[in-house]
Design a protein around this motif. Structure first.
Motif, PDB file in Angstrom:
ATOM      1  N   UNK A 369       0.890  -1.347   0.031  1.00 40.76           N
ATOM      2  CA  UNK A 369       0.167   0.154  -0.021  1.00 40.76           C
ATOM      3  C   UNK A 369       0.895   1.217   0.015  1.00 40.76           C
ATOM      4  N   UNK A 370       2.199   1.322   0.527  1.00 36.27           N
ATOM      5  CA  UNK A 370       2.970   2.574   0.678  1.00 36.27           C
ATOM      6  C   UNK A 370       4.171   2.342   0.075  1.00 36.27           C
ATOM      7  N   UNK A 371       4.652   0.990  -0.386  1.00 34.62           N
ATOM      8  CA  UNK A 371       6.118   0.999  -1.019  1.00 34.62           C
ATOM      9  C   UNK A 371       5.941   0.192  -2.377  1.00 34.62           C
ATOM     10  N   UNK A 372       6.893   0.132  -3.137  1.00 37.91           N
ATOM     11  CA  UNK A 372       6.922  -0.820  -4.406  1.00 37.91           C
ATOM     12  C   UNK A 372       6.916  -0.243  -5.671  1.00 37.91           C
ATOM     13  N   UNK A 373       6.104   0.998  -5.679  1.00 37.15           N
ATOM     14  CA  UNK A 373       6.069   1.696  -6.832  1.00 37.15           C
ATOM     15  C   UNK A 373       5.926   3.165  -6.520  1.00 37.15           C
ATOM     16  N   UNK A 374       6.146   3.789  -7.888  1.00 35.47           N
ATOM     17  CA  UNK A 374       6.115   5.372  -7.773  1.00 35.47           C
ATOM     18  C   UNK A 374       4.735   5.696  -8.006  1.00 35.47           C
ATOM     19  N   UNK A 375       3.790   6.309  -7.158  1.00 38.69           N
ATOM     20  CA  UNK A 375       2.741   6.836  -7.480  1.00 38.69           C
ATOM     21  C   UNK A 375       2.307   8.023  -6.390  1.00 38.69           C
ATOM     22  N   UNK A 376       1.655   8.991  -6.829  1.00 32.13           N
ATOM     23  CA  UNK A 376       1.319  10.057  -5.849  1.00 32.13           C
ATOM     24  C   UNK A 376       0.835   9.570  -4.657  1.00 32.13           C
ATOM     25  N   UNK A 377       1.378  10.145  -3.605  1.00 32.98           N
ATOM     26  CA  UNK A 377       0.890   9.569  -2.487  1.00 32.98           C
ATOM     27  C   UNK A 377       1.715   8.488  -1.695  1.00 32.98           C
ATOM     28  N   UNK A 378       2.438   7.761  -2.586  1.00 31.83           N
ATOM     29  CA  UNK A 378       3.238   6.790  -1.980  1.00 31.83           C
ATOM     30  C   UNK A 378       4.621   7.216  -1.217  1.00 31.83           C
ATOM     31  N   UNK A 379       5.064   6.490  -0.503  1.00 32.41           N
ATOM     32  CA  UNK A 379       6.476   6.628   0.117  1.00 32.41           C
ATOM     33  C   UNK A 379       7.530   6.906  -0.732  1.00 32.41           C
ATOM     34  N   UNK A 380       8.385   7.955  -0.861  1.00 31.36           N
ATOM     35  CA  UNK A 380       9.384   8.340  -1.788  1.00 31.36           C
ATOM     36  C   UNK A 380      10.530   7.470  -1.662  1.00 31.36           C
ATOM     37  N   UNK A 381      10.551   6.129  -1.835  1.00 31.83           N
ATOM     38  CA  UNK A 381      11.738   5.274  -1.939  1.00 31.83           C
ATOM     39  C   UNK A 381      12.093   5.167  -3.330  1.00 31.83           C
ATOM     40  N   UNK A 382      13.017   5.714  -3.888  1.00 31.56           N
ATOM     41  CA  UNK A 382      13.311   5.530  -5.364  1.00 31.56           C
ATOM     42  C   UNK A 382      14.830   5.432  -5.589  1.00 31.56           C
TER      43      UNK A 382
END
Ligand SMILES: Nc1nc2[nH]c(O)nc2c(=O)[nH]1
Length: 450
Positions: A369-382
Motif C-alpha cells: 500500500x505504501x511502497x514498491x511503486x512510484x505513485x502520488x501519495x506513496x512513500x518516496x523510496x527511489x
C-alpha cells in the motif's frame, strides 16, 4: 522537496506505466507527482536534479538476508547447504554485538549502493554471552538509513534433539519466544513509512522444534506481525522431513499454521505442483534467492509457476556467506536467467524481474500500500540509476539496460525523501571505516573459532 527531471521512469504501478522522458516530484517524504515531459516547477524552494540519462525506479526491496554473515564470507565454498551450515555454525558461535554491528553496517551499505531501500534481515544466531545482537542489527539499520524488516529468528533444536546446529548454539524454546516478543515491543512500528518493523522467524525445520514453530506463529498473530522461515531449500531437507514427519516441508508448514498471507518463506526451491498451488491459494509469499541457490547448488525455484498460481514472489540476496557479492540489483538478472533456464525464454522478461525486485517484494513484506511503486501519495523510496557512459550507450530500452546490462551506479538513492547515496557515494557512513571494522570483525570471529 526534490524535483527529478528529464529522466526515464518505470513506475511499476498496476498498469506498468513508463515514461521515456519524464519527471518525479518528491515532497515531505512522499511522491507528489510523476509523469511525462518536463517537471512542473514548484513555487516552494526545492532541489532540482537534471536526471537525463537516468532511469528512476522504485527502490529495490530485499526480502531475505542474514547480515551477520558478512563477517564469514568465503568459507565452505564448495559445500552442500548442510555441510556449509555445519562448517559455519561453530564460527557463528563467536558472534557478538560488535561483530553484528560491523557486519550489518557493511551489508546494509552494500545493499544501499546497489539500489536497495528496504531490507529484510533474518537474524537467528543468539550465542550466550554475545550481548544484544538484535539491538546491534537495528542500530546498524538506523546508521545506514535504509528501511529494515528485522526478523527475530531463533533455533531451539540442537544435535541432541535431532537438529543440525550444535547444542551450544541454540536457545531454550520459551526463552526464544520471550525474547522475540520483547523485540517486537522494543522496535516494531506500524506506521506505513516505518523505518523498522519486526517479524518472527524460527530458522528452519531442521533447526527448530514443532513447539517453537507453533508458538512463534501464535505469538506473531497475537502481535499482528509477519512470519518468516526457510523452507524447501534442498532435497536433504525434504528427505529429513519425509522421514521424521511423513510429509513434505510444505505440508509440514501447513500443519503447523505456517501458510497464509502473513507468511513468507525463503528459497522454496523444491515444491511439487500441489505445494505451488497451496502457496498460491493461501497467498503465502516466497523470497527467491537466485544467486545463493546457485552458490549452494540447491536447484532452481519454480518462480514462474508460483507467480502464475497467485503467490507473491520477491527477491532475496540471502546471507553473504552464501552470496559473497551481497548486492541486490544483480539479482534481477539472476532471477530472469534462472526462470528462463527452467521455463524457456518466455518464462520471464526484464519488466517482470524489476517487478519482483520492487512491487513483488513490497507484497511479500505486506507493504504494497505504501511502497514498491512510484505513485502520488506513496512513500518516496527511489533509485535513480545512472545510465550514461559506454556501458549503456545505445541500449534502446532503459529497463533492459538495468536488468540485462552492467549493474549501473546510482546517481541517487532516496529513502522517504532523504538522500542516502549520491553519485555512487554512501552519505551516511564512510565505506573505508565500514571495511576496516568488517575486517576486524571477521578476524575476531575466525580467531575465536580456532
Ligand atoms: N541459504 C541459507 N539457508 C539456511 N538454512 C538455515 O537453516 N540457515 C540458512 C542460512 O543461513 N542460509
Amino acid at each position: 522537496m526534490i524535483v527529478l527531471d528529464r529522466c526515464a521512469v518505470s513506475t511499476v504501478d498496476e498498469a506498468g506505466t513508463e515514461h521515456l522522458s519524464g519527471h518525479v516530484v518528491i515532497d515531505g517524504g512522499r511522491v507528489r507527482s510523476v509523469g511525462s515531459g518536463a517537471a512542473p516547477r514548484p513555487s516552494e524552494s526545492h532541489t532540482y536534479v537534471d536526471a537525463s540519462s537516468c532511469l528512476v525506479t522504485p527502490g529495490l526491496i530485499n526480502t531475505h538476508h542474514h547480515l551477520y554473515q558478512w563477517a564469514t564470507r568465503g568459507l565452505a565454498t564448495d559445500a552442500t547447504l548442510f555441510e556449509w551450515l555445519t562448517t559455519l555454525y561453530p564460527v557463528w558461535r563467536g558472534l557478538d554485538d560488535t561483530v553484528t554491528h560491523a557486519a550489518a553496517s557493511a551489508g546494509l551499505a552494500r545493499l544501499a549502493l546497489t539500489g536497495c531501500t528496504l531490507a529484510a534481515d533474518h537474524h537467528y544466531v543468539f550465542p550466550s554471552g554475545g550481548g544484544d545482537v538484535f539491538d546491534a542489527l537495528v542500530s546498524a539499520g538506523r546508521r545506514i538509513g535504509i528501511r529494515l524488516e528485522a526478523i527475530r529468528g531463533s533455533m531451539d533444536r540442537g544435535q541432541s534433539h535431532g537438529g543440525l546446529p550444535p547444542d551450544n548454539l541454540v536457545e531454550e524454546t520459551e526463552a526464544a519466544l520471550i525474547a522475540t516478543e520483547r523485540a517486537i515491543g522494543d522496535y516494531h512500528s506500524t506506521a506505513d513509512d516505518a523505518l523498522v518493523r519486526v517479524a518472527v522467524g524460527p530458522c528452519s525445520p531442521f533447526s527448530v522444534s514443532r513447539e517453537l514453530m507453533t508458538g512463534a506463529a501464535d505469538l506473531a498473530r497475537r502481535n499482528d506481525v509477519r512470519l518468516h522461515t526457510h523452507l524447501a531449500e534442498t532435497m536433504d531437507e525434504e528427505e529429513q522431513c519425509l522421514a521424521e514427519n511423513g510429509c513434505t516441508p510444505t505440508e509440514y508448514a501447513e500443519q503447523l499454521g505456517w501458510l497464509g498471507p502473513d507468511v513468507w518463506l525463503a528459497h522454496t526451491v523444491h515444491l511439487n505442483s500441489g505445494a505451488v498451488k497451496r502457496l498460491g491459494a493461501t497467498r503465502t509469499g516466497s523470497a527467491h534467492c537466485p544467486t545463493s541457490n546457485g552458490r549452494l547448488g540447491t536447484g532452481i525455484a519454480p518462480v514462474r509457476d508460483l507467480l502464475d498460481a497467485g503467490a507473491p514472489v520477491g527477491l532475496g540476496v540471502d546471507g553473504a556467506a552464501s552470496n559473497e557479492d551481497g548486492g541486490l540489483v544483480v539479482e534481477l538478472r539472476s532471477a530472469l536467467y534462472q526462470a528462463r533456464q527452467r521455463g524457456g525464454p518466455g518464462a520471464m522478461d526484464a519488466r517482470k524481474a524489476l517487478w519482483m525486485g520492487t512491487m513483488g517484494g513490497a507484497q511479500v513484506l505486506g507493504r504494497a500500500d505504501s511502497l514498491g511503486s512510484i505513485e502520488p501519495g506513496k512513500v518516496a523510496d527511489l533509485a535513480v540509476w545512472d545510465l550514461s557512459g559506454m556501458d549503456y550507450a545505445g541500449i534502446a530500452d532503459p529497463v533492459a539496460a538495468l536488468v540485462l546490462g552492467t549493474p549501473p551506479p546510482l546517481k541517487l538513492l532516496i529513502v522517504g525523501g532523504e538522500v542516502v547515496v549520491r553519485d555512487g557515494v554512501l552519505l551516511t557512513a564512510s565505506t573505508d571505516e565500514l571495511a576496516r571494522d568488517l575486517s576486524a570483525a571477521s578476524a575476531k570471529l575466525q580467531e575465536a573459532a580456532r
